[in-house]
Design a protein around this motif. Structure first.
Motif, PDB file in Angstrom:
ATOM      1  N   THR A 153      15.169 -10.702  -9.377  1.00 23.31           N
ATOM      2  CA  THR A 153      15.648 -11.569 -10.450  1.00 23.31           C
ATOM      3  C   THR A 153      14.601 -12.639 -10.685  1.00 23.31           C
ATOM      4  O   THR A 153      14.116 -13.272  -9.742  1.00 23.31           O
ATOM      5  CB  THR A 153      16.981 -12.230 -10.061  1.00 23.31           C
ATOM      6  OG1 THR A 153      17.957 -11.207  -9.848  1.00 23.31           O
ATOM      7  CG2 THR A 153      17.473 -13.174 -11.143  1.00 23.31           C
ATOM      8  N   PHE A 154      14.244 -12.842 -11.940  1.00 27.65           N
ATOM      9  CA  PHE A 154      13.274 -13.841 -12.357  1.00 27.65           C
ATOM     10  C   PHE A 154      14.013 -14.840 -13.241  1.00 27.65           C
ATOM     11  O   PHE A 154      14.657 -14.434 -14.213  1.00 27.65           O
ATOM     12  CB  PHE A 154      12.141 -13.198 -13.172  1.00 27.65           C
ATOM     13  CG  PHE A 154      11.353 -12.179 -12.407  1.00 27.65           C
ATOM     14  CD1 PHE A 154      10.120 -12.506 -11.859  1.00 27.65           C
ATOM     15  CD2 PHE A 154      11.830 -10.886 -12.234  1.00 27.65           C
ATOM     16  CE1 PHE A 154       9.387 -11.564 -11.148  1.00 27.65           C
ATOM     17  CE2 PHE A 154      11.107  -9.941 -11.526  1.00 27.65           C
ATOM     18  CZ  PHE A 154       9.885 -10.278 -10.980  1.00 27.65           C
ATOM     19  N   ALA A 155      13.954 -16.128 -12.908  1.00 29.37           N
ATOM     20  CA  ALA A 155      14.698 -17.114 -13.687  1.00 29.37           C
ATOM     21  C   ALA A 155      14.009 -18.464 -13.661  1.00 29.37           C
ATOM     22  O   ALA A 155      13.292 -18.805 -12.717  1.00 29.37           O
ATOM     23  CB  ALA A 155      16.112 -17.250 -13.132  1.00 29.37           C
ATOM     24  N   VAL A 156      14.268 -19.238 -14.706  1.00 34.59           N
ATOM     25  CA  VAL A 156      13.822 -20.625 -14.782  1.00 34.59           C
ATOM     26  C   VAL A 156      15.014 -21.452 -15.231  1.00 34.59           C
ATOM     27  O   VAL A 156      15.674 -21.125 -16.215  1.00 34.59           O
ATOM     28  CB  VAL A 156      12.641 -20.804 -15.756  1.00 34.59           C
ATOM     29  CG1 VAL A 156      12.243 -22.270 -15.860  1.00 34.59           C
ATOM     30  CG2 VAL A 156      11.453 -19.963 -15.305  1.00 34.59           C
ATOM     31  N   ALA A 157      15.284 -22.514 -14.484  1.00 37.47           N
ATOM     32  CA  ALA A 157      16.361 -23.440 -14.812  1.00 37.47           C
ATOM     33  C   ALA A 157      15.747 -24.755 -15.270  1.00 37.47           C
ATOM     34  O   ALA A 157      14.686 -25.155 -14.787  1.00 37.47           O
ATOM     35  CB  ALA A 157      17.248 -23.657 -13.594  1.00 37.47           C
ATOM     36  N   HIS A 158      16.439 -25.428 -16.186  1.00 40.65           N
ATOM     37  CA  HIS A 158      15.938 -26.675 -16.761  1.00 40.65           C
ATOM     38  C   HIS A 158      17.057 -27.695 -16.852  1.00 40.65           C
ATOM     39  O   HIS A 158      18.170 -27.371 -17.275  1.00 40.65           O
ATOM     40  CB  HIS A 158      15.381 -26.405 -18.166  1.00 40.65           C
ATOM     41  CG  HIS A 158      15.102 -27.629 -18.958  1.00 40.65           C
ATOM     42  ND1 HIS A 158      15.910 -28.043 -19.994  1.00 40.65           N
ATOM     43  CD2 HIS A 158      14.106 -28.542 -18.872  1.00 40.65           C
ATOM     44  CE1 HIS A 158      15.420 -29.154 -20.510  1.00 40.65           C
ATOM     45  NE2 HIS A 158      14.322 -29.474 -19.854  1.00 40.65           N
ATOM     46  N   ALA A 159      16.761 -28.928 -16.432  1.00 45.28           N
ATOM     47  CA  ALA A 159      17.678 -30.060 -16.582  1.00 45.28           C
ATOM     48  C   ALA A 159      16.870 -31.245 -17.088  1.00 45.28           C
ATOM     49  O   ALA A 159      15.651 -31.295 -16.909  1.00 45.28           O
ATOM     50  CB  ALA A 159      18.347 -30.397 -15.256  1.00 45.28           C
ATOM     51  N   ARG A 160      17.546 -32.194 -17.678  1.00 47.74           N
ATOM     52  CA  ARG A 160      16.860 -33.367 -18.221  1.00 47.74           C
ATOM     53  C   ARG A 160      17.411 -34.633 -17.579  1.00 47.74           C
ATOM     54  O   ARG A 160      18.594 -34.916 -17.681  1.00 47.74           O
ATOM     55  CB  ARG A 160      17.039 -33.414 -19.727  1.00 47.74           C
ATOM     56  CG  ARG A 160      16.203 -34.452 -20.388  1.00 47.74           C
ATOM     57  CD  ARG A 160      15.692 -33.906 -21.728  1.00 47.74           C
ATOM     58  NE  ARG A 160      14.994 -34.936 -22.466  1.00 47.74           N
ATOM     59  CZ  ARG A 160      13.691 -35.108 -22.436  1.00 47.74           C
ATOM     60  NH1 ARG A 160      12.946 -34.317 -21.711  1.00 47.74           N
ATOM     61  NH2 ARG A 160      13.117 -36.056 -23.129  1.00 47.74           N
ATOM     62  N   ALA A 161      16.543 -35.370 -16.912  1.00 48.61           N
ATOM     63  CA  ALA A 161      16.921 -36.636 -16.273  1.00 48.61           C
ATOM     64  C   ALA A 161      16.503 -37.803 -17.168  1.00 48.61           C
ATOM     65  O   ALA A 161      15.570 -37.683 -17.975  1.00 48.61           O
ATOM     66  CB  ALA A 161      16.235 -36.760 -14.908  1.00 48.61           C
ATOM     67  N   ALA A 162      17.181 -38.928 -16.995  1.00 47.82           N
ATOM     68  CA  ALA A 162      16.900 -40.101 -17.817  1.00 47.82           C
ATOM     69  C   ALA A 162      15.570 -40.765 -17.466  1.00 47.82           C
ATOM     70  O   ALA A 162      14.874 -41.267 -18.341  1.00 47.82           O
ATOM     71  CB  ALA A 162      18.036 -41.109 -17.691  1.00 47.82           C
ATOM     72  N   ASP A 163      15.223 -40.760 -16.161  1.00 49.38           N
ATOM     73  CA  ASP A 163      14.001 -41.438 -15.730  1.00 49.38           C
ATOM     74  C   ASP A 163      13.490 -40.814 -14.434  1.00 49.38           C
ATOM     75  O   ASP A 163      14.113 -39.909 -13.877  1.00 49.38           O
ATOM     76  CB  ASP A 163      14.239 -42.937 -15.550  1.00 49.38           C
ATOM     77  CG  ASP A 163      15.379 -43.251 -14.604  1.00 49.38           C
ATOM     78  OD1 ASP A 163      15.574 -42.535 -13.593  1.00 49.38           O
ATOM     79  OD2 ASP A 163      16.105 -44.229 -14.869  1.00 49.38           O
ATOM     80  N   ALA A 164      12.355 -41.323 -13.955  1.00 54.03           N
ATOM     81  CA  ALA A 164      11.716 -40.754 -12.764  1.00 54.03           C
ATOM     82  C   ALA A 164      12.582 -40.898 -11.514  1.00 54.03           C
ATOM     83  O   ALA A 164      12.612 -39.984 -10.678  1.00 54.03           O
ATOM     84  CB  ALA A 164      10.355 -41.400 -12.533  1.00 54.03           C
ATOM     85  N   ALA A 165      13.294 -42.019 -11.368  1.00 58.67           N
ATOM     86  CA  ALA A 165      14.145 -42.208 -10.185  1.00 58.67           C
ATOM     87  C   ALA A 165      15.290 -41.189 -10.163  1.00 58.67           C
ATOM     88  O   ALA A 165      15.582 -40.584  -9.120  1.00 58.67           O
ATOM     89  CB  ALA A 165      14.705 -43.634 -10.150  1.00 58.67           C
ATOM     90  N   GLN A 166      15.919 -40.996 -11.310  1.00 62.75           N
ATOM     91  CA  GLN A 166      16.991 -40.003 -11.383  1.00 62.75           C
ATOM     92  C   GLN A 166      16.427 -38.596 -11.154  1.00 62.75           C
ATOM     93  O   GLN A 166      17.025 -37.779 -10.457  1.00 62.75           O
ATOM     94  CB  GLN A 166      17.693 -40.078 -12.745  1.00 62.75           C
ATOM     95  CG  GLN A 166      18.910 -39.169 -12.851  1.00 62.75           C
ATOM     96  CD  GLN A 166      19.590 -39.293 -14.202  1.00 62.75           C
ATOM     97  OE1 GLN A 166      18.950 -39.099 -15.237  1.00 62.75           O
ATOM     98  NE2 GLN A 166      20.874 -39.615 -14.177  1.00 62.75           N
ATOM     99  N   ALA A 167      15.274 -38.307 -11.707  1.00 64.66           N
ATOM    100  CA  ALA A 167      14.637 -37.001 -11.527  1.00 64.66           C
ATOM    101  C   ALA A 167      14.348 -36.738 -10.059  1.00 64.66           C
ATOM    102  O   ALA A 167      14.602 -35.637  -9.551  1.00 64.66           O
ATOM    103  CB  ALA A 167      13.349 -36.921 -12.349  1.00 64.66           C
TER     104      ALA A 167
END
Length: 174
Positions: free
Chosen positions: A73-87
């Motif tokens: 299985t080949f996959a890429v997941a993506h999420a978006r954080a508000a800033d570097a600390a949250q990331a």
């Protein structure tokens, strides 16, 4: 005009039928992921889904793009954080949850590199061998208005020796 013989037509039909039946196991294609411009190479036509992933105290919507080919299985997941600390916090929780799921594979982590990836949170690679062979990379990219987080994954044993390398080399940030 001379028409082909019946034997010639039969041979042409068999060649066309055999050619149509032979599809490559790994049919690599470029696929965009997320809203920040990441392009990945996947070995098959991908499915897309969104799911909530618990990352520490937060439940985060994660977009997943992936497919199965050649025993993996080949996959890429993506999420978006508000800033570097949250990331950083989310990526730490994401890695810990994944390590717990792959405990039987005896995973090892190491620093990773990816052109144009953010230095913080730093790119990380995890490889595990065992019943559940796994190859993962986490990386981020700082964009206007936030930080895009990614997890690139190959689970299983691909039938082509170069499949994991092709997948890794096909991760391109703008």
């Amino acid at each position: 005009m001379r028409l082909p013989s019946r034997a010639g037509l039969t041979a042409a039909f068999l060649v066309a039928a055999v050619s149509a039946a032979c599809s490559p196991t790994f049919n690599w294609r470029e696929v965009p992921v997320g809203d920040a411009g990441l392009v990945v190479m996947l070995p098959c036509k991908p499915d897309r889904a969104t799911r909530a992933l618990p990352l520490g105290a937060a439940s985060v919507d994660v977009e997943v793009v992936g497919c199965e080919a050649g025993g993996a299985t080949f996959a890429v997941a993506h999420a978006r954080a508000a800033d570097a600390a949250q990331a950083e916090a989310w990526l730490t929780a994401w890695r810990a949850a994944t390590r717990a799921q792959l405990a039987d594979a005896q995973p090892t982590e190491s620093a990773a590199t990816l052109p144009r990836a953010a230095p913080q949170p730093a790119p990380v690679r995890l490889d595990g061998i065992g019943n559940a062979q796994a190859h993962l990379r986490w990386f981020a990219q700082t964009r206007a208005g936030g930080v895009s987080l990614y997890q690139a994954t190959v689970l299983g044993r691909p039938s082509a020796a170069d499949a994991v390398a092709t997948f890794d080399e096909g991760l391109r940030l703008p």
